[in-house]
Scaffold this motif. Structure first.
Motif, PDB file in Angstrom:
ATOM      1  N   ILE A   9       0.836  -1.208   0.000  1.00  0.00           N
ATOM      2  CA  ILE A   9       0.000   0.000   0.000  1.00  0.00           C
ATOM      3  C   ILE A   9       0.870   1.256   0.000  1.00  0.00           C
ATOM      4  O   ILE A   9       0.472   2.292  -0.545  1.00  0.00           O
ATOM      5  CB  ILE A   9      -0.981  -0.042   1.192  1.00  0.00           C
ATOM      6  N   LYS A  13       1.007   5.188  -2.445  1.00  0.00           N
ATOM      7  CA  LYS A  13       1.404   6.553  -2.075  1.00  0.00           C
ATOM      8  C   LYS A  13       2.542   7.046  -2.953  1.00  0.00           C
ATOM      9  O   LYS A  13       2.499   8.168  -3.481  1.00  0.00           O
ATOM     10  CB  LYS A  13       1.825   6.573  -0.609  1.00  0.00           C
ATOM     11  N   VAL A 117      -4.179   9.590  -1.237  1.00  0.00           N
ATOM     12  CA  VAL A 117      -4.547   8.174  -1.359  1.00  0.00           C
ATOM     13  C   VAL A 117      -5.899   7.991  -0.689  1.00  0.00           C
ATOM     14  O   VAL A 117      -6.086   8.338   0.476  1.00  0.00           O
ATOM     15  CB  VAL A 117      -3.506   7.249  -0.708  1.00  0.00           C
ATOM     16  N   ALA A 119      -8.930   5.312   0.317  1.00  0.00           N
ATOM     17  CA  ALA A 119      -9.342   3.914   0.502  1.00  0.00           C
ATOM     18  C   ALA A 119     -10.857   3.855   0.547  1.00  0.00           C
ATOM     19  O   ALA A 119     -11.493   4.686   1.203  1.00  0.00           O
ATOM     20  CB  ALA A 119      -8.759   3.340   1.790  1.00  0.00           C
ATOM     21  N   ILE A 188      -5.306  -1.600   6.642  1.00  0.00           N
ATOM     22  CA  ILE A 188      -5.576  -0.331   5.950  1.00  0.00           C
ATOM     23  C   ILE A 188      -6.041   0.736   6.932  1.00  0.00           C
ATOM     24  O   ILE A 188      -5.610   1.894   6.872  1.00  0.00           O
ATOM     25  CB  ILE A 188      -6.645  -0.556   4.854  1.00  0.00           C
ATOM     26  N   ILE A 195      -2.498   6.557   3.929  1.00  0.00           N
ATOM     27  CA  ILE A 195      -3.829   6.786   3.369  1.00  0.00           C
ATOM     28  C   ILE A 195      -4.411   8.061   3.964  1.00  0.00           C
ATOM     29  O   ILE A 195      -4.360   8.289   5.173  1.00  0.00           O
ATOM     30  CB  ILE A 195      -4.739   5.574   3.649  1.00  0.00           C
ATOM     31  N   VAL A 198     -10.584   7.440   4.312  1.00  0.00           N
ATOM     32  CA  VAL A 198     -11.223   6.145   4.070  1.00  0.00           C
ATOM     33  C   VAL A 198     -12.723   6.358   3.957  1.00  0.00           C
ATOM     34  O   VAL A 198     -13.320   7.139   4.710  1.00  0.00           O
ATOM     35  CB  VAL A 198     -10.876   5.109   5.171  1.00  0.00           C
TER      36      VAL A 198
END
Length: 413
Positions: A9, A13, A117, A119, A188, A195, A198
């Motif tokens: 992950i 990025k 980023v 999610a 995550i 991230i 989300v």
């Protein structure tokens, strides 16, 4: 945390800086290629989806989930069209939102940039995979996808198309990462150094779980407990058409109504007028004690009014006036989409101002709460919170801003 998951992950990025090096025309061409490849790979997608559907049919699942999961050639055509529509939208990046000269002489500009980023954790619908990945690529964001296990093969087939096109354009496939396991999802939610936001999109349990366990800012796309209020000054024919569309056109979706509220001054006449249309559609009714004798219905309780059925089931409640209707909506609703039918302009505006929902309608179906219908091409989902987005979340909502400051040697005194 699993180091392998973290490394994978982290690549998302790192890849976003390469995406930011592309201009608007290049990002548009990538999405057009993805749209074409979705159509060219229709057979493979349908085969993967058929396997998912066959596995789900072995379980005790709700019919609405099966409807959301199942793909057809027409749905794949719509998927491709959505990606192309996103490709052709105005570039959301680099817009100067504000600009001014400060007293010091420095020039300040407020300019749109990607979130970074994103999610998204979602259930059932394979088209969410293509819609959200396309929106993120168009807006310069990397994306981490975590769909439900019930659509894993369908999602793999769709993500492979994105990866193939990215590689053809000499871009890293890691811009679109697909997580598959619960372990990855939990990992995550802890990656606040990688991230930026989300998005849980699905049922109440999913949204609550993500909200409770996430160390990352959450944009909730919660359940749709939507309402239609028929005011005493409503046109009955118009109200019936809207009610039938909002409930029965596609009951499984989040912008379908769950409760019909009817003004006490007209309830007997209107519900008798509506009854044949609901019977024709096979709608199951839960009614309050004042309306129950009009239908072959179950008695509605508070728990019914909080429920998102995702099925052809409708609550019917008689309210004394518009204020009681608004109180019911603000108390039992999920702040998603709610509507009034009335020819009274003053009451229409009052309803628009007082209902605390993302989308509030006058004389129109709640089924229009959709990114495509709003001209966004598609949406990440329908945000039911208030920060930083509300309603259909499209390209512009996938950006933030930064200040660009230019000087000529100024120093702070």
């Amino acid at each position: 945390m699993n180091n392998h998951i973290y490394r994978e992950i982290k690549k998302v990025k790192e890849s976003t800086s390469i995406l930011l090096g592309l201009n608007a025309a290049q990002r548009e061409e990538i999405l057009k290629d993805i749209s074409r490849l979705i159509l060219e790979n229709q057979t493979l997608i349908l085969e993967a989806n058929a396997y998912d559907v066959s596995e789900v049919k072995k379980m005790d699942i709700h019919s609405s989930m099966l409807e959301r999961l199942s793909l057809t050639p027409a749905k794949i055509q719509n998927m491709a069209q959505s990606v192309e529509a996103i490709a052709l939208l105005k570039d959301p990046l680099g817009h100067v939102l504000d600009g001014f000269n400060a007293p010091s002489g420095i020039r300040v500009e407020k300019v749109t940039v990607p979130l970074g980023v994103v999610a998204i954790i979602y259930e059932s619908r394979p088209n969410v995979t293509s819609d959200t990945a396309a929106l993120c690529l168009k807006s310069g964001n990397g994306i981490v996808l975590k769909g439900g296990k019930e659509t894993i093969r369908s999602n793999r087939a769709i993500v492979k198309i994105f990866h193939d096109v990215l590689e053809r354009h000499c871009l890293p496939a890691s811009l679109v990462y697909m997580a598959e396991t619960r372990e990855e999802m939990d990992a995550i939610l802890s990656m606040n150094d990688i991230i930026d936001v989300v998005i849980p999109r699905g049922g109440t349990e999913l949204v609550q779980y993500v909200s409770k366990h996430s160390q990352i800012p959450v944009i909730k796309h919660d359940k749709g407990v939507c309402h239609l209020y028929v005011h005493s000054d409503a046109d009955f024919s118009q109200a019936v058409n809207i009610a039938i569309n909002a409930k029965t056109q596609r009951p499984s979706v989040c912008n379908a109504i769950e409760t019909l509220l009817v003004d006490s001054l007209i309830f007997e006449e209107f519900l008798s007028f509506l009854k044949p249309s609901l019977e024709d559609k096979g709608t199951i009714i839960y009614a309050c004690d004042r309306a129950i004798n009009i239908f072959k219905a179950h008695l509605a309780h508070d728990e019914n009014y909080y429920t998102e059925y995702g099925d052809n089931i409708l609550n019917v409640r008689v309210v004394e006036n518009i204020d009681e209707a608004i109180e019911h909506i603000n108390s039992f609703g999920s702040h998603h989409s709610d509507a009034i039918v009335t020819d009274n302009y003053k009451m229409a505006e009052y309803f628009l101002d007082k209902v605390d929902s993302a989308c509030v309608y006058v004389n129109a179906s709640t089924r229009f709460s959709d990114g495509g219908e709003f001209g966004f091409g598609a949406e990440m989902g329908i945000a039911t919170g208030k920060l930083h987005v509300r309603g259909p979340m499209g390209l512009n909502e996938l950006t933030t801003y930064k200040f660009k400051i230019r000087g000529q040697g100024q120093i702070r005194m």
